[in-house]
Design an enzyme around this catalytic site. Structure first.
Site, PDB file in Angstrom:
ATOM      1  N   PHE A 104       0.731  -1.138  -0.030  1.00 21.00           N
ATOM      2  CA  PHE A 104       0.060   0.009   0.046  1.00 21.00           C
ATOM      3  C   PHE A 104       1.029   1.280  -0.061  1.00 21.00           C
ATOM      4  O   PHE A 104       0.381   2.316  -0.211  1.00 21.00           O
ATOM      5  CB  PHE A 104      -0.907   0.005   1.066  1.00 21.00           C
ATOM      6  CG  PHE A 104      -0.267   0.450   2.517  1.00 21.00           C
ATOM      7  CD1 PHE A 104      -0.213   1.812   2.810  1.00 21.00           C
ATOM      8  CD2 PHE A 104       0.212  -0.491   3.329  1.00 21.00           C
ATOM      9  CE1 PHE A 104       0.405   2.310   4.047  1.00 21.00           C
ATOM     10  CE2 PHE A 104       1.054   0.110   4.504  1.00 21.00           C
ATOM     11  CZ  PHE A 104       1.130   1.290   4.776  1.00 21.00           C
TER      12      PHE A 104
ATOM     13  N   LYS B 208      -1.365  -7.352  -9.439  1.00 17.57           N
ATOM     14  CA  LYS B 208      -2.382  -6.841  -8.281  1.00 17.57           C
ATOM     15  C   LYS B 208      -1.810  -5.675  -7.331  1.00 17.57           C
ATOM     16  O   LYS B 208      -1.065  -5.773  -6.685  1.00 17.57           O
ATOM     17  CB  LYS B 208      -2.665  -8.061  -7.222  1.00 17.57           C
ATOM     18  CG  LYS B 208      -3.696  -8.100  -6.391  1.00 17.57           C
ATOM     19  CD  LYS B 208      -3.714  -9.156  -5.336  1.00 17.57           C
ATOM     20  CE  LYS B 208      -3.206  -8.417  -4.076  1.00 17.57           C
ATOM     21  NZ  LYS B 208      -3.524  -7.275  -3.539  1.00 17.57           N
TER      22      LYS B 208
ATOM     23  N   GLU C 156      -4.982  -3.858  -2.099  1.00 15.37           N
ATOM     24  CA  GLU C 156      -6.612  -3.738  -1.894  1.00 15.37           C
ATOM     25  C   GLU C 156      -6.697  -2.379  -1.329  1.00 15.37           C
ATOM     26  O   GLU C 156      -7.782  -1.856  -1.222  1.00 15.37           O
ATOM     27  CB  GLU C 156      -7.180  -4.973  -1.276  1.00 15.37           C
ATOM     28  CG  GLU C 156      -6.524  -5.285  -0.075  1.00 15.37           C
ATOM     29  CD  GLU C 156      -5.426  -5.873   0.294  1.00 15.37           C
ATOM     30  OE1 GLU C 156      -4.505  -5.893  -0.552  1.00 15.37           O
ATOM     31  OE2 GLU C 156      -5.187  -6.691   1.458  1.00 15.37           O
ATOM     32  N   ARG C 157      -5.661  -1.827  -0.749  1.00 20.61           N
ATOM     33  CA  ARG C 157      -6.006  -0.769   0.340  1.00 20.61           C
ATOM     34  C   ARG C 157      -5.929   0.627  -0.382  1.00 20.61           C
ATOM     35  O   ARG C 157      -6.300   1.806  -0.077  1.00 20.61           O
ATOM     36  CB  ARG C 157      -4.867  -0.856   1.510  1.00 20.61           C
ATOM     37  CG  ARG C 157      -5.422  -1.942   2.301  1.00 20.61           C
ATOM     38  CD  ARG C 157      -4.486  -1.539   3.780  1.00 20.61           C
ATOM     39  NE  ARG C 157      -3.532  -2.733   3.579  1.00 20.61           N
ATOM     40  CZ  ARG C 157      -2.785  -2.937   4.391  1.00 20.61           C
ATOM     41  NH1 ARG C 157      -2.527  -2.046   5.532  1.00 20.61           N
ATOM     42  NH2 ARG C 157      -1.736  -3.906   4.248  1.00 20.61           N
TER      43      ARG C 157
ATOM     44  N   SER D 102       5.045  -7.045   3.329  1.00 26.52           N
ATOM     45  CA  SER D 102       5.604  -7.333   4.440  1.00 26.52           C
ATOM     46  C   SER D 102       6.274  -8.768   4.402  1.00 26.52           C
ATOM     47  O   SER D 102       6.288  -9.445   3.640  1.00 26.52           O
ATOM     48  CB  SER D 102       4.384  -7.427   5.305  1.00 26.52           C
ATOM     49  OG  SER D 102       3.659  -8.546   4.961  1.00 26.52           O
TER      50      SER D 102
ATOM     51  N   CYS E 186       9.566   1.793   3.399  1.00 26.01           N
ATOM     52  CA  CYS E 186      10.441   0.598   3.709  1.00 26.01           C
ATOM     53  C   CYS E 186      11.904   1.116   3.899  1.00 26.01           C
ATOM     54  O   CYS E 186      12.648   0.496   4.512  1.00 26.01           O
ATOM     55  CB  CYS E 186      10.496  -0.457   2.576  1.00 26.01           C
ATOM     56  SG  CYS E 186      11.237   0.181   0.949  1.00 26.01           S
TER      57      CYS E 186
ATOM     58  N   GLU F  31       9.359  -3.729  12.968  1.00 28.60           N
ATOM     59  CA  GLU F  31       9.269  -2.530  11.877  1.00 28.60           C
ATOM     60  C   GLU F  31       7.801  -1.936  12.404  1.00 28.60           C
ATOM     61  O   GLU F  31       6.905  -2.413  12.291  1.00 28.60           O
ATOM     62  CB  GLU F  31       8.968  -3.260  10.585  1.00 28.60           C
ATOM     63  CG  GLU F  31       8.952  -2.151   9.568  1.00 28.60           C
ATOM     64  CD  GLU F  31       8.758  -2.805   7.998  1.00 28.60           C
ATOM     65  OE1 GLU F  31       8.177  -3.708   7.853  1.00 28.60           O
ATOM     66  OE2 GLU F  31       9.144  -1.775   7.127  1.00 28.60           O
TER      67      GLU F  31
HETATM   68  P1  NAD Z   1       1.332  -6.431   2.810  1.00 26.50           P
HETATM   69  O1  NAD Z   1       2.319  -7.825   2.940  1.00 26.50           O
HETATM   70  O2  NAD Z   1       0.261  -6.556   3.988  1.00 26.50           O
HETATM   71  O3  NAD Z   1       0.788  -6.472   1.401  1.00 26.50           O
HETATM   72  C1  NAD Z   1       1.442  -6.585   0.278  1.00 26.50           C
HETATM   73  C2  NAD Z   1       0.781  -7.563  -0.765  1.00 26.50           C
HETATM   74  O4  NAD Z   1       0.515  -8.602  -0.169  1.00 26.50           O
HETATM   75  C3  NAD Z   1      -0.704  -6.805  -0.952  1.00 26.50           C
HETATM   76  O5  NAD Z   1      -0.954  -7.052  -2.279  1.00 26.50           O
HETATM   77  C4  NAD Z   1      -1.594  -7.681  -0.016  1.00 26.50           C
HETATM   78  O6  NAD Z   1      -2.837  -8.214  -0.671  1.00 26.50           O
HETATM   79  C5  NAD Z   1      -0.711  -9.126  -0.128  1.00 26.50           C
HETATM   80  N1  NAD Z   1      -1.147  -9.846   1.160  1.00 26.50           N
HETATM   81  C6  NAD Z   1      -1.120  -9.467   2.504  1.00 26.50           C
HETATM   82  N2  NAD Z   1      -1.233 -10.352   3.383  1.00 26.50           N
HETATM   83  C7  NAD Z   1      -1.063 -11.591   2.612  1.00 26.50           C
HETATM   84  C8  NAD Z   1      -1.031 -12.886   3.155  1.00 26.50           C
HETATM   85  N3  NAD Z   1      -1.256 -13.368   4.184  1.00 26.50           N
HETATM   86  N4  NAD Z   1      -1.147 -13.697   2.139  1.00 26.50           N
HETATM   87  C9  NAD Z   1      -0.977 -13.452   0.746  1.00 26.50           C
HETATM   88  N5  NAD Z   1      -1.040 -12.016   0.485  1.00 26.50           N
HETATM   89  C10 NAD Z   1      -1.083 -11.265   1.243  1.00 26.50           C
HETATM   90  O7  NAD Z   1       2.377  -5.240   2.813  1.00 26.50           O
HETATM   91  P2  NAD Z   1       1.786  -3.773   3.146  1.00 26.50           P
HETATM   92  O8  NAD Z   1       1.272  -3.500   4.480  1.00 26.50           O
HETATM   93  O9  NAD Z   1       0.772  -3.522   2.074  1.00 26.50           O
HETATM   94  O10 NAD Z   1       3.245  -2.964   2.997  1.00 26.50           O
HETATM   95  C11 NAD Z   1       4.117  -2.539   4.032  1.00 26.50           C
HETATM   96  C12 NAD Z   1       5.072  -3.502   3.957  1.00 26.50           C
HETATM   97  O11 NAD Z   1       5.814  -3.692   2.613  1.00 26.50           O
HETATM   98  C13 NAD Z   1       6.270  -3.069   5.182  1.00 26.50           C
HETATM   99  O12 NAD Z   1       6.807  -4.242   5.710  1.00 26.50           O
HETATM  100  C14 NAD Z   1       7.242  -2.494   4.230  1.00 26.50           C
HETATM  101  O13 NAD Z   1       8.575  -2.457   4.687  1.00 26.50           O
HETATM  102  C15 NAD Z   1       7.295  -3.259   3.007  1.00 26.50           C
HETATM  103  N6  NAD Z   1       7.862  -2.841   1.950  1.00 26.50           N
HETATM  104  C16 NAD Z   1       8.930  -3.055   1.322  1.00 26.50           C
HETATM  105  C17 NAD Z   1       9.685  -2.369   0.284  1.00 26.50           C
HETATM  106  C18 NAD Z   1      11.074  -2.903  -0.143  1.00 26.50           C
HETATM  107  O14 NAD Z   1      11.400  -2.562  -1.217  1.00 26.50           O
HETATM  108  N7  NAD Z   1      11.880  -3.472   0.694  1.00 26.50           N
HETATM  109  C19 NAD Z   1       9.098  -1.263  -0.314  1.00 26.50           C
HETATM  110  C20 NAD Z   1       7.589  -1.029  -0.117  1.00 26.50           C
HETATM  111  C21 NAD Z   1       7.115  -1.879   1.135  1.00 26.50           C
END
Ligand code: NAD
Length: 520
Positions: free
Chosen positions: A171, A195, A198-199, A248, A303, A403
């Site tokens: 997101f 994809k 969703e947020r 994440s 991140c 984090e």
């Molecule tokens: P998230 O993992 O909750 O969501 C990311 C994607 O995964 C979404 O599209 C979501 O629908 C899907 N998802 C979420 N939970 C899932 C599950 N249990 N099973 C399968 N799919 C699932 O992450 P977020 O909260 O949207 O983003 C924040 C995180 O992303 C932070 O940890 C941040 O550090 C990380 N991030 C990392 C980078 C990098 O380059 N290292 C860049 C941006 C964000």
């Protein structure tokens, strides 16, 4: 209007309070060049994080619709992969122009759905645009290699696309991260099922529309929505050959494991805990400003946020001045002028951040600035947490280990640069880090001895521009080919190696050779 039509047929909602509005805008799927209403009965409410107003309903895209998206991508691949890189590049040039034309519109959507400030949202679009620009100059990166290995015989390599690829986005950068993915995937000849989070899928929908306007043919880029079921479909569907994931640890590990087990190429950028080391010989004013900006900007939801400060020696005396800088930041809605810090993405995210702040207090840290309970005038219902500074934190505390992903700076103390480096290297994450110093030898020591993938020297958020790649390391990544830059191109292509023999005459071929060929 092509993004959201008004639905009078109210769907079943998965989250939050029941909807009272008569008409609610829905987010469409983008399948085979058309924006289509999902037939699902499961919808996810998307609320403006500063006001809780319902912005749109995001579908849990159905299995049939996911199949339709993959069908479209698989079918489009046959022709798209045969187009020349020069013609694909031309489309990217038009996309680059259209994104610039629509820069503000995309940024406004990001403020509404994600909450960051307008100027920061423009930066989100801009850093993604730079990857489109890389896609416009792809030819040299796609060049193969050639060697004459024997008389009349040559071996050469070239790069071919993989087929249908997929992108799964977080997101926190609703424009930049989709733009890390689909421009390079498409320019290298792949098709994609994307994809967004969703947020906040709105920026991706605008980008898909612009891609279509730029000439991306039907089926080459498809956008689907949802959460776990959609993600599992992508991991399991055999026609999808590669997955780009950013998000994440929890989701990323699941996707990496499940996708890899199904034979897919997976690149997964995960969470982070980035440390800034402040040496007493640093330029004080610029350093304190840099730390406050990098810790609290985007409400800490980056991140590469500099969420942990290690003050070395006498630099520890600078903390009171840092508090003054943090207090000076304006917390409000991202479209309000001069706002520095917007809301957190959801009510749950706010509660989690507040809980982690309290855990620091409970475990013996000092809460020097407490942003909990802050309610900006006019936006009292938003998910706001003001800048928060916790000092005397130790590495066994929960607020250090987790984090936080909020506007919270945890401060540690170290006697020497060696001690600071040791703290960083013992942390499981390795996304980014920064040192603030005026000493060349100290900066050089830090850059070589610190075990993080992206190092800033007096640069608080050292995210590389696309001639380079995003090179987070250790616990912040799974897979070995990074996003964008040279390795981004490698991720979306596979090498083919040809050995050819063109002899002038057939005359010297008198009998079959059964030995392993040698080249002489
Ligand atoms: P998230 O993992 O909750 O969501 C990311 C994607 O995964 C979404 O599209 C979501 O629908 C899907 N998802 C979420 N939970 C899932 C599950 N249990 N099973 C399968 N799919 C699932 O992450 P977020 O909260 O949207 O983003 C924040 C995180 O992303 C932070 O940890 C941040 O550090 C990380 N991030 C990392 C980078 C990098 O380059 N290292 C860049 C941006 C964000």
């Amino acid at each position: 209007p092509y993004l959201r039509a008004f639905s009078t047929n109210l769907p079943v909602l998965q989250q939050a309070a029941p909807v009272t509005q008569a008409k609610v805008a829905t987010t469409k799927n983008f399948i085979n060049g058309e924006f289509v209403e999902s037939s699902t009965d499961k919808w996810i409410e998307l609320r403006n994080p500063a006001t809780q107003e319902l912005v749109t309903l995001v579908p849990e895209t159905t299995r049939e619709e996911l199949d339709a998206a993959t069908d479209a991508a698989a079918s489009a691949f046959k022709q798209w992969s045969q187009t020349s890189v020069l013609s694909r590049q031309r489309i990217m040039l038009d996309l680059q122009y259209l994104i610039k034309q629509n820069h503000d519109r995309i940024a406004e959507n990001i403020v509404e759905e994600q909450g960051k400030t307008f100027i920061d949202a423009k930066g989100d679009v801009f850093r993604g645009l730079q990857v489109v620009e890389q896609a416009c100059s792809l030819t040299s990166l796609l060049m193969g290699e050639k060697l004459t290995v024997a008389k009349d015989m040559e071996t050469y390599t070239f790069r071919e696309p993989l087929g249908v690829t997929a992108g799964i986005c977080p997101f926190n950068f609703p424009a930049m991260i989709p733009l890390w993915m689909f421009p390079l995937a498409l320019a290298t000849g792949n098709t994609m099922v994307l994809k967004p989070s969703e947020r906040d899928p709105g920026a991706t929908m605008l980008l898909a529309q612009l891609a279509a306007e730029a000439g991306v043919p039907k089926g080459v880029l498809n956008v689907v929505h949802g959460s776990v079921d959609t993600v599992n479909y992508i991991c399991d569907e055999p026609r999808i050959k590669a997955i780009s994931f950013v998000g994440s640890d929890h989701a990323g590990k699941h996707i990496y494991d499940r996708g890899s087990l199904n034979g897919k190429r997976v690149q997964a950028n995960l969470g982070a805990k980035n440390h800034g080391v402040i040496l007493p010989d640093a330029s004080k004013q610029s350093t304190l400003n840099a730390i406050a900006g990098a810790a609290f900007g985007a409400a800490g939801q980056r991140c590469m946020a500099l969420s942990t400060a290690i003050f070395v020696g006498e630099a520890q005396e600078w903390i009171p001045e840092l508090i003054e800088r943090a207090k000076a930041l304006k917390v409000s809605y991202g479209m309000e002028p001069d706002t520095d810090v917007g809301p957190l993405i959801t009510v749950q995210a706010k509660e989690r951040v507040e809980r982690l702040i309290q855990s620091g207090v409970d475990q013996g840290a000092k809460l020097l600035l407490d942003g909990r309970g802050y309610k900006p005038q006019g936006y009292e219902n938003g998910n706001f947490v003001g800048p928060t500074i916790i000092s005397d934190v130790t590495t066994n505390m929960e607020c250090y280990k987790e984090e936080i992903f909020g506007p919270v700076l945890v401060c540690l103390k170290a006697e020497t640069l060696d001690d600071a480096i040791e703290i960083i290297n013992n942390n499981p994450y390795g996304n980014g880090t920064a040192v603030f110093t005026n000493s060349g030898p100290n900066a050089r020591k830090f850059q070589y001895e610190v075990d993080a993938g992206q190092v800033g020297i007096n640069v608080p958020i050292p995210v590389p521009v696309p001639p380079f790649s995003f090179t987070g390391s250790r616990g912040s990544i799974l897979g070995d080919l990074n996003f964008y830059g040279k390795t981004g191109v490698q991720f979306y292509t596979k090498l083919k190696t040809v050995t050819s023999l063109w002899k002038e005459s057939d005359a010297d071929h008198t009998r079959s050779s059964v030995a392993m060929p040698t080249m002489h």
